[in-house]
Design a protein around this motif. Structure first.
Motif, PDB file in Angstrom:
ATOM      1  N   GLN A 241     -16.442  -6.588   5.363  1.00  0.00           N
ATOM      2  CA  GLN A 241     -16.736  -6.246   3.971  1.00  0.00           C
ATOM      3  C   GLN A 241     -17.038  -7.495   3.128  1.00  0.00           C
ATOM      4  O   GLN A 241     -17.269  -7.400   1.923  1.00  0.00           O
ATOM      5  CB  GLN A 241     -15.565  -5.479   3.353  1.00  0.00           C
TER       6      GLN A 241
ATOM      7  N   VAL B 222      -3.503   1.056  -5.842  1.00  0.00           N
ATOM      8  CA  VAL B 222      -4.191  -0.132  -6.334  1.00  0.00           C
ATOM      9  C   VAL B 222      -4.326  -0.071  -7.850  1.00  0.00           C
ATOM     10  O   VAL B 222      -4.147  -1.078  -8.554  1.00  0.00           O
ATOM     11  CB  VAL B 222      -5.575  -0.275  -5.669  1.00  0.00           C
ATOM     12  N   GLU B 223      -4.615   1.116  -8.373  1.00  0.00           N
ATOM     13  CA  GLU B 223      -4.804   1.269  -9.819  1.00  0.00           C
ATOM     14  C   GLU B 223      -3.510   0.982 -10.582  1.00  0.00           C
ATOM     15  O   GLU B 223      -3.519   0.283 -11.613  1.00  0.00           O
ATOM     16  CB  GLU B 223      -5.298   2.686 -10.130  1.00  0.00           C
TER      17      GLU B 223
ATOM     18  N   TYR C 125       0.816  -1.210   0.000  1.00  0.00           N
ATOM     19  CA  TYR C 125       0.000   0.000   0.000  1.00  0.00           C
ATOM     20  C   TYR C 125       0.850   1.260   0.000  1.00  0.00           C
ATOM     21  O   TYR C 125       0.524   2.253  -0.663  1.00  0.00           O
ATOM     22  CB  TYR C 125      -0.927  -0.027   1.221  1.00  0.00           C
TER      23      TYR C 125
ATOM     24  N   THR D 210      -2.761  -2.876 -10.326  1.00  0.00           N
ATOM     25  CA  THR D 210      -3.601  -3.753 -11.151  1.00  0.00           C
ATOM     26  C   THR D 210      -3.288  -3.594 -12.634  1.00  0.00           C
ATOM     27  O   THR D 210      -3.396  -4.566 -13.393  1.00  0.00           O
ATOM     28  CB  THR D 210      -5.092  -3.482 -10.889  1.00  0.00           C
TER      29      THR D 210
ATOM     30  N   ARG E 182     -11.732  -5.536  -3.751  1.00  0.00           N
ATOM     31  CA  ARG E 182     -12.159  -6.381  -4.870  1.00  0.00           C
ATOM     32  C   ARG E 182     -11.042  -6.533  -5.894  1.00  0.00           C
ATOM     33  O   ARG E 182     -10.899  -7.571  -6.528  1.00  0.00           O
ATOM     34  CB  ARG E 182     -13.404  -5.779  -5.519  1.00  0.00           C
ATOM     35  N   GLN E 183     -10.225  -5.483  -6.043  1.00  0.00           N
ATOM     36  CA  GLN E 183      -9.126  -5.524  -7.011  1.00  0.00           C
ATOM     37  C   GLN E 183      -7.943  -6.357  -6.527  1.00  0.00           C
ATOM     38  O   GLN E 183      -7.082  -6.732  -7.323  1.00  0.00           O
ATOM     39  CB  GLN E 183      -8.645  -4.099  -7.314  1.00  0.00           C
TER      40      GLN E 183
ATOM     41  N   TYR F 135     -14.987 -10.322   2.932  1.00  0.00           N
ATOM     42  CA  TYR F 135     -13.797 -11.021   2.450  1.00  0.00           C
ATOM     43  C   TYR F 135     -13.264 -11.994   3.502  1.00  0.00           C
ATOM     44  O   TYR F 135     -13.383 -11.749   4.703  1.00  0.00           O
ATOM     45  CB  TYR F 135     -12.702 -10.027   2.064  1.00  0.00           C
TER      46      TYR F 135
ATOM     47  N   SER G  94      -9.715   0.401   3.831  1.00  0.00           N
ATOM     48  CA  SER G  94     -10.134   1.589   3.076  1.00  0.00           C
ATOM     49  C   SER G  94      -9.868   1.451   1.583  1.00  0.00           C
ATOM     50  O   SER G  94     -10.260   2.316   0.797  1.00  0.00           O
ATOM     51  CB  SER G  94      -9.415   2.836   3.601  1.00  0.00           C
ATOM     52  N   LEU G  95      -9.198   0.371   1.167  1.00  0.00           N
ATOM     53  CA  LEU G  95      -8.858   0.183  -0.240  1.00  0.00           C
ATOM     54  C   LEU G  95      -9.961  -0.572  -0.978  1.00  0.00           C
ATOM     55  O   LEU G  95     -10.867  -1.136  -0.360  1.00  0.00           O
ATOM     56  CB  LEU G  95      -7.543  -0.593  -0.355  1.00  0.00           C
ATOM     57  N   ASP G  96      -9.858  -0.583  -2.300  1.00  0.00           N
ATOM     58  CA  ASP G  96     -10.779  -1.359  -3.122  1.00  0.00           C
ATOM     59  C   ASP G  96     -10.306  -2.807  -3.105  1.00  0.00           C
ATOM     60  O   ASP G  96      -9.546  -3.249  -3.977  1.00  0.00           O
ATOM     61  CB  ASP G  96     -10.798  -0.805  -4.549  1.00  0.00           C
TER      62      ASP G  96
END
Length: 251
Positions: free
Chosen positions: A132, A54-55, A49, A58, A99-100, A134, A95-97
């Motif tokens: 969440q 994240v973008e 992190y 990925t 799902r990615q 997961y 706090s991150l996405d």
């Protein structure tokens, strides 16, 4: 895939972390995985992190994955592959996405703790991740001194819904680590066996050899667990036993 091995923790994608440095090395690792009997692989490059968004991560992962997929197709290699990540622990993870970062098509997410310290906020962070939807998979739990010193930490996390993964190398070397891993297995605190491969020689794929060091019943259960996780199905692991410290030993 019912009788096949599935790799859920590896560093095979080229040029993205401290694993395969290029596509040639990636393909060498994949050929070894196939020789071992692997039918599916979740590619889990390191995600930090504090170092990358994240973008950005990925995008790099997708490019590396497409390289490997094209090379496998060109060689006619039959392999089911999907993207994931080995996510380094941070209290910011909820706090991150996520799902990615989770294994594609599932709610499983592989999380690595630091090996040099017992970081703060683990219980709260894992709770927030589970809230969440997961399921955290705790990577190579044999490598954390704070867990070795107090395995009731792992017991509590497993009771709360986390899964634990171990590396095959620890069993294969058949030393102190192997004895400790067999204790964790006896307490039902381990659910998944992976290779965590990085290099064809220095840290090679070794799933088949690792499974050969497990009792048949345990090996079959862990093999089935890996398949179910790959498919995104729910696990129902056996009830864990809480370790007790007696006369200088955990029993």
């Amino acid at each position: 895939m019912s009788n096949a091995l599935v790799e859920l923790h590896c560093h095979i994608l080229p040029g993205i972390d401290d694993g395969a440095k290029d596509l040639d090395m990636s393909m060498s690792l994949i050929r070894k995985e196939l020789q071992d009997g692997a039918a599916g692989i979740v590619f889990t490059p390191h995600f930090y992190y504090e170092r990358i968004s994240v973008e950005q991560f990925t995008a790099r992962r997708k490019a590396a994955f497409l390289q490997v997929s094209a090379a496998c197709k060109a060689e006619g290699l039959r392999l089911a592959g999907k993207m994931g990540a080995e996510v380094f622990y941070s209290t910011a993870l909820p706090s991150l996405d996520l799902r990615q970062l989770a294994f594609a098509g599932s709610n499983y997410i592989l999380i690595e703790f630091p090996t040099t310290m017992h970081p703060p906020g683990i219980d709260e962070t894992l709770y927030a991740i589970r809230a969440q939807g997961y399921t955290p998979i705790l990577a190579h739990v044999e490598r954390y001194p704070f867990v070795t010193e107090d395995p009731t930490l792992l017991y509590n996390w497993v009771c709360d819904g986390c899964l634990a993964q171990i590396n095959a190398t620890g069993l294969i070397r058949d030393g102190h680590t192997a004895k400790w891993l067999h204790k964790l297995i006896e307490w039902n605190l381990v659910h998944i066996l992976c290779s965590d491969c990085h290099h064809p020689v220095k840290r090679p794929p070794n799933l088949a050899e690792g499974f050969a060091h497990l009792p048949d019943k345990v090996a079959r259960r862990m093999q089935r667990n890996a398949i179910d996780i790959y498919l995104g199905d729910d696990l129902r692991p056996p009830e864990p036993t809480k370790p007790v410290y007696r006369f200088g030993h955990w029993v």
